[in-house]
Design an enzyme around this catalytic site. Structure first.
Site, PDB file in Angstrom:
ATOM      1  N   GLU A   1       4.089  43.708 -46.806  1.00  0.00           N
ATOM      2  CA  GLU A   1       4.697  42.501 -46.438  1.00  0.00           C
ATOM      3  C   GLU A   1       5.820  42.858 -45.297  1.00  0.00           C
ATOM      4  OE1 GLU A   1       4.325  39.444 -47.503  1.00  0.00           O
ATOM      5  OE2 GLU A   1       3.388  39.567 -49.195  1.00  0.00           O
TER       6      GLU A   1
ATOM      7  N   HIS B   1       0.941  40.853 -44.219  1.00  0.00           N
ATOM      8  CA  HIS B   1       1.526  39.547 -44.316  1.00  0.00           C
ATOM      9  C   HIS B   1       2.811  39.522 -44.234  1.00  0.00           C
ATOM     10  CE1 HIS B   1      -1.561  37.845 -47.237  1.00  0.00           C
ATOM     11  NE2 HIS B   1      -2.063  39.019 -47.358  1.00  0.00           N
ATOM     12  N   SER B   2       3.822  38.762 -44.305  1.00  0.00           N
ATOM     13  CA  SER B   2       5.129  38.718 -44.149  1.00  0.00           C
ATOM     14  C   SER B   2       5.657  37.461 -45.311  1.00  0.00           C
ATOM     15  CB  SER B   2       5.733  38.448 -43.056  1.00  0.00           C
ATOM     16  OG  SER B   2       5.661  36.995 -42.517  1.00  0.00           O
ATOM     17  N   TYR B   3       6.820  37.545 -45.750  1.00  0.00           N
ATOM     18  CA  TYR B   3       8.038  38.577 -45.389  1.00  0.00           C
ATOM     19  C   TYR B   3       8.312  38.965 -46.447  1.00  0.00           C
ATOM     20  CZ  TYR B   3      10.951  34.830 -46.920  1.00  0.00           C
ATOM     21  OH  TYR B   3      11.548  33.752 -47.576  1.00  0.00           O
TER      22      TYR B   3
ATOM     23  N   ARG C   1       0.413  27.396 -44.930  1.00  0.00           N
ATOM     24  CA  ARG C   1       0.075  28.559 -45.403  1.00  0.00           C
ATOM     25  C   ARG C   1      -1.632  28.808 -45.610  1.00  0.00           C
ATOM     26  NH1 ARG C   1       1.955  32.327 -49.552  1.00  0.00           N
ATOM     27  NH2 ARG C   1       0.544  32.696 -51.303  1.00  0.00           N
TER      28      ARG C   1
ATOM     29  N   HIS D   1      -2.627  34.645 -44.191  1.00  0.00           N
ATOM     30  CA  HIS D   1      -1.661  33.370 -44.399  1.00  0.00           C
ATOM     31  C   HIS D   1      -1.156  32.677 -42.965  1.00  0.00           C
ATOM     32  CE1 HIS D   1      -0.647  34.606 -48.731  1.00  0.00           C
ATOM     33  NE2 HIS D   1      -1.553  33.533 -48.679  1.00  0.00           N
TER      34      HIS D   1
ATOM     35  N   GLU E   1       2.428  33.222 -41.442  1.00  0.00           N
ATOM     36  CA  GLU E   1       2.966  34.556 -41.213  1.00  0.00           C
ATOM     37  C   GLU E   1       2.648  35.370 -39.739  1.00  0.00           C
ATOM     38  OE1 GLU E   1       1.561  36.353 -44.747  1.00  0.00           O
ATOM     39  OE2 GLU E   1       2.378  34.679 -45.987  1.00  0.00           O
TER      40      GLU E   1
ATOM     41  N   ASN F   1      -5.394  33.972 -50.095  1.00  0.00           N
ATOM     42  CA  ASN F   1      -5.194  35.126 -50.825  1.00  0.00           C
ATOM     43  C   ASN F   1      -5.128  34.835 -52.505  1.00  0.00           C
ATOM     44  OD1 ASN F   1      -4.776  37.637 -50.491  1.00  0.00           O
ATOM     45  ND2 ASN F   1      -2.314  37.869 -50.860  1.00  0.00           N
ATOM     46  N   ARG F   2      -5.915  33.537 -52.849  1.00  0.00           N
ATOM     47  CA  ARG F   2      -5.880  33.383 -54.197  1.00  0.00           C
ATOM     48  C   ARG F   2      -7.429  33.173 -54.531  1.00  0.00           C
ATOM     49  NH1 ARG F   2      -1.745  34.727 -53.666  1.00  0.00           N
ATOM     50  NH2 ARG F   2       0.315  34.010 -54.340  1.00  0.00           N
TER      51      ARG F   2
HETATM   52  O1  0X9 Z   1       1.592  35.726 -52.459  1.00  0.00           O
HETATM   53  C1  0X9 Z   1       0.579  36.368 -51.885  1.00  0.00           C
HETATM   54  O2  0X9 Z   1      -0.443  36.163 -51.511  1.00  0.00           O
HETATM   55  C2  0X9 Z   1       1.324  37.565 -51.051  1.00  0.00           C
HETATM   56  N1  0X9 Z   1       2.802  37.325 -50.657  1.00  0.00           N
HETATM   57  S1  0X9 Z   1       3.052  36.317 -49.294  1.00  0.00           S
HETATM   58  O3  0X9 Z   1       4.423  36.036 -49.248  1.00  0.00           O
HETATM   59  N2  0X9 Z   1       2.542  36.957 -48.090  1.00  0.00           N
HETATM   60  O4  0X9 Z   1       2.185  35.025 -49.776  1.00  0.00           O
HETATM   61  C3  0X9 Z   1       1.581  38.606 -51.972  1.00  0.00           C
HETATM   62  C4  0X9 Z   1       0.122  39.336 -52.560  1.00  0.00           C
HETATM   63  C5  0X9 Z   1       0.096  40.388 -53.617  1.00  0.00           C
HETATM   64  N3  0X9 Z   1      -1.029  40.531 -54.068  1.00  0.00           N
HETATM   65  C6  0X9 Z   1      -1.573  40.162 -55.210  1.00  0.00           C
HETATM   66  N4  0X9 Z   1      -1.021  39.081 -55.724  1.00  0.00           N
HETATM   67  N5  0X9 Z   1      -2.844  40.446 -55.465  1.00  0.00           N
HETATM   68 ZN    ZN Z   2       0.991  36.202 -46.830  1.00  0.00          ZN
END
Ligand code: 0X9
Ligand code: ZN
Length: 395
Positions: free
Chosen positions: A356, A281-283, A208, A153, A156, A229-230
């Protein structure tokens, strides 16, 4: 826009009818700020945001110290752990060059510690930046390996800074933990989303996503970027083109992003060898265990939790920072297409975690640069504790 986005960022996860969300988002990101700006400052919302952003970055990230500049002249590197750095040399105009930092630190390690360090460009970002990884290994076959990535991200900033801090200690202070290098191989990618990271330095501090143009139609509608991260191909959930402006847009298809595709291909090419997947990652100060896409826990959750506990205990012993340990779904929210779930569910890496980093929200993503060292120290302690488990012969 960015400040408003931050306000609604976490709240977006709450289940609310979409028209209510849209109405509130518009209220927070546009209507209230526009009114306030013209009443209080007599200027437009966008110009106030630009000024606020510049001030925030200046106090978060003080200018470069003269010693850092000197390093460059001595043929070393300019990376310090007292400020946040840019990705790589970039000619931004005919006369001005943004000078290398993160990427060239990896090159510096590779040519200074030739016996144990090797760089590899595992792919390119959608804007053509290198995805540069450092392998740290004393050689030999059949060792367990640990993967660490940072900067998935963009905003971060503490993440890539912490990952390079880990590299600094792992490599440059190697004599203090030679057993961790003798018995474990390391694959470290400090900056997994360089386009987004650069954009968060140059234009929008709270960006992000990646910077691909996947969301747009031929007529130019839609937005830039996909949430990296999606976007992983494990329980990936499609987003519609109209979602392309969302912070968590999952992309037109799984692995639409060259960044996530390159990482996944590299990890699969080392399947069986990589025993731990750590993504930084954070936070919020949490050590997250899969699953993140659903509320149930993996069958081997207890073993995953027990190893994570060693990391968290070592981390907390440094200066008492409190971390929560549990699944992403129970501590945060359920979200599909995450790298941690993919690493476990597809690549078969038993010990897969998202860390995180601090803080818990006072500064949030805009963590002052004087926190790089303390956060680095405690995170390095956690990583050492995890690696020690494998150096002691466990699997
Ligand atoms: O939402 C996210 O991608 C992560 N948090 S952030 O605040 N850094 O964006 C958490 C990811 C946790 N893992 C999964 N949901 N697979
Ligand atoms: Zn993140």
């Amino acid at each position: 826009m960015a400040l408003g986005n931050l306000l609604i960022d976490r709240w977006r996860q709450v289940r609310t009818p979409s028209f209510v969300k849209m109405l509130c988002a518009h209220l927070f990101t546009r209507i209230i700020p526009t009114l306030c700006c013209s009443v209080l400052y007599g200027s437009s919302f966008d110009s106030v945001v630009t000024k606020l952003q510049a001030t925030a970055i200046e106090s978060e990230n003080p200018p470069m110290e003269p010693e850092d500049e000197e390093w460059e002249n001595r043929g070393g590197h300019r990376l310090s752990w007292t400020r946040y750095h840019r990705h790589k040399d970039e000619q931004v105009s005919f006369t001005s060059l943004i000078v290398s930092d993160i990427d060239s630190y990896l090159d510096y390690l590779a040519y200074t510690y030739t016996d144990i360090c090797q760089t590899e460009i595992i792919g390119k970002s959608s804007q053509g930046r290198d995805l540069k990884l450092l392998k740290v290994s004393t050689g030999g076959k059949g060792k367990p390996a640990i993967w660490i990535d940072g900067g998935i991200h963009a905003r971060e900033w503490i993440s890539p800074a912490t990952v390079t801090y880990i590299l600094l200690h792992l490599v440059e202070f190697r004599d203090q933990h030679s057993e961790l290098l003798d018995s474990v191989d390391w694959y470290i990618l400090p900056l997994a989303n360089p386009d987004g990271y650069e954009y968060s330095h140059s234009t929008d501090r709270l960006w992000r996503k990646t910077r691909s143009r996947v969301g747009g139609s031929r007529r130019g509608s839609g937005c830039y970027g996909v949430d990296p991260n999606r976007n992983w191909d494990f329980h990936w959930a499609p987003g519609s083109p109209s979602d392309s402006c969302r912070e968590d847009f999952s992309g037109p298809r799984a692995f639409s992003e060259p960044e996530t595709r390159a990482m996944s291909e590299f990890i699969l090419s080392r399947q069986g060898e990589i025993k731990v997947y750590l993504t930084v990652h954070s936070y919020s100060q949490m050590w997250l265990v899969p699953w993140g896409y659903k509320e149930e826990k993996p069958r081997d959750y207890y073993e995953m939790y027990t190893l994570a506990e060693k990391g968290v205990e070592a981390l907390e012993a440094i200066r008492g920072t409190d971390y929560l340990l549990g699944t992403a779904a129970e501590l945060l929210y359920t979200a599909p297409g995450g790298s941690d779930d993919w690493a476990k569910g597809v690549a078969g890496i038993k010990y897969s975690y998202s860390i995180e980093l601090p803080d818990t929200g006072d500064y949030g993503f805009v963590l002052p640069a004087n926190q790089i060292e303390p956060v680095g120290q405690e995170t390095w302690a956690a990583v050492k504790a995890i690696a020690t488990h494998f150096a002691d012969g466990h699997n």
